[in-house]
Design an enzyme around this catalytic site. Structure first.
Site, mmCIF file in Angstrom:
data_model
loop_
_atom_site.group_PDB
_atom_site.id
_atom_site.type_symbol
_atom_site.label_atom_id
_atom_site.label_comp_id
_atom_site.label_asym_id
_atom_site.label_seq_id
_atom_site.Cartn_x
_atom_site.Cartn_y
_atom_site.Cartn_z
ATOM 1 N N MET A 1 15.044 68.691 46.655
ATOM 2 C CA MET A 1 15.767 69.855 47.166
ATOM 3 C C MET A 1 16.253 70.753 46.024
ATOM 4 O O MET A 1 16.149 71.979 46.092
ATOM 5 C CB MET A 1 16.956 69.417 48.023
ATOM 6 C CG MET A 1 17.666 70.588 48.675
ATOM 7 S SD MET A 1 19.048 70.098 49.709
ATOM 8 C CE MET A 1 18.215 69.468 51.130
ATOM 9 N N LYS B 1 12.497 95.025 53.556
ATOM 10 C CA LYS B 1 12.819 93.889 54.430
ATOM 11 C C LYS B 1 12.869 92.592 53.624
ATOM 12 O O LYS B 1 12.361 92.531 52.496
ATOM 13 C CB LYS B 1 11.758 93.782 55.534
ATOM 14 C CG LYS B 1 10.347 93.495 55.020
ATOM 15 C CD LYS B 1 9.308 93.693 56.131
ATOM 16 C CE LYS B 1 7.912 93.409 55.628
ATOM 17 N NZ LYS B 1 6.888 93.863 56.584
ATOM 18 N N ARG C 1 -0.198 92.760 67.277
ATOM 19 C CA ARG C 1 1.083 92.100 66.994
ATOM 20 C C ARG C 1 2.166 92.815 67.796
ATOM 21 O O ARG C 1 2.655 92.292 68.779
ATOM 22 C CB ARG C 1 1.336 92.149 65.479
ATOM 23 C CG ARG C 1 2.440 91.265 65.017
ATOM 24 C CD ARG C 1 2.528 91.203 63.504
ATOM 25 N NE ARG C 1 2.993 92.446 62.906
ATOM 26 C CZ ARG C 1 3.255 92.585 61.602
ATOM 27 N NH1 ARG C 1 3.077 91.566 60.770
ATOM 28 N NH2 ARG C 1 3.697 93.737 61.119
ATOM 29 N N TYR D 1 11.223 60.833 44.013
ATOM 30 C CA TYR D 1 11.312 60.240 45.353
ATOM 31 C C TYR D 1 9.982 59.638 45.798
ATOM 32 O O TYR D 1 8.916 60.214 45.571
ATOM 33 C CB TYR D 1 11.732 61.290 46.383
ATOM 34 C CG TYR D 1 13.198 61.662 46.308
ATOM 35 C CD1 TYR D 1 14.198 60.686 46.266
ATOM 36 C CD2 TYR D 1 13.585 63.002 46.305
ATOM 37 C CE1 TYR D 1 15.541 61.033 46.218
ATOM 38 C CE2 TYR D 1 14.921 63.365 46.261
ATOM 39 C CZ TYR D 1 15.900 62.372 46.216
ATOM 40 O OH TYR D 1 17.211 62.722 46.172
#
Ligand SMILES: *Cc1c(COP(=O)(O)O)cnc(C)c1O
Length: 368
Positions: A313, A38, A136, A264
C-alpha cells in the site's frame, strides 16, 4: 530544485505553457481553446493548472463532474466551465455556480429545463452533445427535431454549443471511421443550425483530433492530454513536454542472500545475491499492483530498477543489485526523461490512467 526527500509530484508550469503554445500553433487564430482539467487536471492539480491557464488565454475549461467545477469556482476561476457529465441531482448547484452542463439525452434535457425554469433562468447556457459513433453519451441524429421542439417551449435555456467526441482520433487505422464521425457531426449541426436562428460554438476534437484532423477543429477544440505533455504519437511527443515528474527517495537498502524472500506473500525469492531498495510509494499513491513482480520500473541515479515482489500500500521494493546508490538518493518514477507512457505500457495501460492515478496523498510541488 532540491532533491526529493519524500514522494512528490513536481509540476513544471513552463512545460504547460510550452504545450499550450505548441497546440495553439496547430489552430487557426480564431479557433477557441478549451482546456480539459477533469480528474485533478489528469492527476496534477486542477486548481493551480486552471489558475495558470486562465492567465494565458484559455477560453473555456471542462471538467467531468459538477463538484470539480464547484472547486474551480471556489478557487476564484471565472472562465466558463463545461461540465461534461453532470447528474440531474446537481442541476441546481450547476446554475448557482454558473457551470454549463453538457446535455446528452431527452431525459437530461427535460430535467434541466425544469430546474432552470424553477430557478427563473432565461437563456441559461447549455451544450448539446451528439453521439457520432462513440456510443457513450449523446443525442442521436434522429432526435434533432424533438430537441428543437423542446427548446421552442422554453425561454429558460439557450444553446451555447453543439459538440461530439471522437472515438479513435489517435488511431490512423481508423481514419475512415473518424472521417465518418466528422461528416455526421457536420450533418447534424447543419440540421440544428437550419432552425435555430443563432450560431452556437461547434466542437468535436480532443488532443489527437486537434493533431490529426484539422478539418475537425470547427470553432473550438477540447484539449486534455496534450496540455500535460502527451500526444498519443511518438513524433508529437517529441514536441510536447510532460509537465509532471513523480519522484521519491530510497528509505532503506537490503542485501538478500540466495533463498531470501522479499515482501508480502514472499512473491520474490532471491536466486542470487540481490540488493534491494525500499521506496515510500505504493498502490495507495497510484502505483498499480500490476507493476509488481518485475513488470514496472523506476530510475535510480539514471538507471532502470525493476519493481520486485508485490506492490504494498505504501511502499515498493526495487532491484538495485547493479546500481550504485545509497539510502536518501532520489528516485524518478516518471518524468520528462522517463516517460509515464512507457511505464504505463509495461502493464498494458496508457498515460491517461497512470497520470490520473497519482493519489491525493502525494504532495504537489510547482515549479516555474
Ligand atoms: C476527456 C475528454 C476530452 C480530452 O481528451 P484528450 O484526449 O485528453 O485531449 C475531450 N472531450 C471529452 C468529451 C472528454 O471526455
Amino acid at each position: 530544485m532540491p532533491k526529493a526527500q519524500e514522494t512528490i509530484l513536481e509540476i513544471d508550469l513552463n512545460a504547460l505553457k510550452h504545450n499550450v503554445t505548441f497546440i495553439k500553433s496547430k489552430l487557426k487564430s480564431n479557433t477557441k481553446f478549451l482546456a480539459v482539467v477533469k480528474a485533478f487536471a489528469y492527476g496534477s492539480d486542477a486548481l493551480e493548472i486552471a489558475k495558470f491557464l486562465k492567465n494565458i488565454n484559455v477560453d473555456y475549461f471542462a471538467v467531468a463532474y459538477t463538484d470539480e467545477g464547484v472547486a474551480l469556482r471556489d478557487a476564484g476561476i471565472e472562465t466558463p466551465i463545461l461540465v461534461l457529465h453532470p447528474q440531474p441531482q446537481n442541476f441546481k448547484i450547476i446554475i448557482e455556480r454558473c457551470l454549463e452542463p453538457s446535455i446528452y439525452s431527452k431525459r437530461v434535457l427535460n430535467d434541466f429545463i425544469a430546474v432552470a425554469e424553477e430557478q427563473k433562468q432565461s437563456n441559461y447556457p447549455i451544450h448539446l452533445k451528439f453521439n457520432t459513433g462513440l456510443n457513450r453519451l449523446g443525442f442521436a441524429e434522429t432526435e434533432v427535431k424533438s430537441i428543437l421542439n423542446s427548446l421552442e417551449t422554453t425561454k429558460a435555456i439557450k444553446i451555447k454549443s453543439l459538440f461530439s467526441h471522437l472515438a479513435a482520433s489517435d488511431d490512423k487505422n481508423e481514419k475512415e471511421f473518424t472521417i465518418n464521425q466528422i461528416e455526421s457531426f457536420k450533418r447534424i449541426t447543419q440540421k440544428v443550425l437550419n432552425t435555430l436562428g443563432y450560431q452556437p460554438i461547434l466542437h468535436q476534437s480532443n488532443t489527437s483530433g486537434i493533431l490529426n484532423y484539422p478539418e475537425a477543429h470547427f470553432d473550438m477544440v477540447r484539449c486534455g492530454i496534450g496540455l500535460y505533455g502527451f500526444g498519443n504519437n511518438i513524433e508529437i511527443n517529441k514536441s510536447l513536454k510532460p509537465i509532471a515528474t513523480l519522484k521519491t527517495t530510497i528509505s532503506q537498502i537490503h542485501s538478500l542472500k540466495i533463498g531470501d524472500s522479499l515482501g508480502y506473500n514472499r512473491a520474490f525469492i532471491a536466486t542470487k545475491k540481490t540488493k534491494t531498495a525500499t521506496l515510500p510509494i505504493g498502490h495507495a499513491d497510484g502505483l498499480n499492483r500490476l507493476f509488481g513482480n518485475g513488470n514496472g520500473f523506476v530510475f535510480v541515479n539514471g538507471e532502470k530498477a525493476s519493481i520486485i515482489g508485490n506492490v504494498c500500500m505504501d511502499m515498493i521494493m526495487v532491484n538495485v543489485t547493479d546500481i550504485v546508490c545509497k539510502e536518501g538518493d532520489e528516485v524518478i518514477v516518471f518524468g520528462p526523461k522517463h516517460s509515464a507512457e512507457n511505464l504505463a505500457e509495461s502493464i498494458n495501460s496508457i498515460s491517461y490512467e497512470l497520470l490520473s492515478s497519482v493519489s491525493q496523498r502525494v504532495k504537489r510541488v510547482f515549479r516555474r
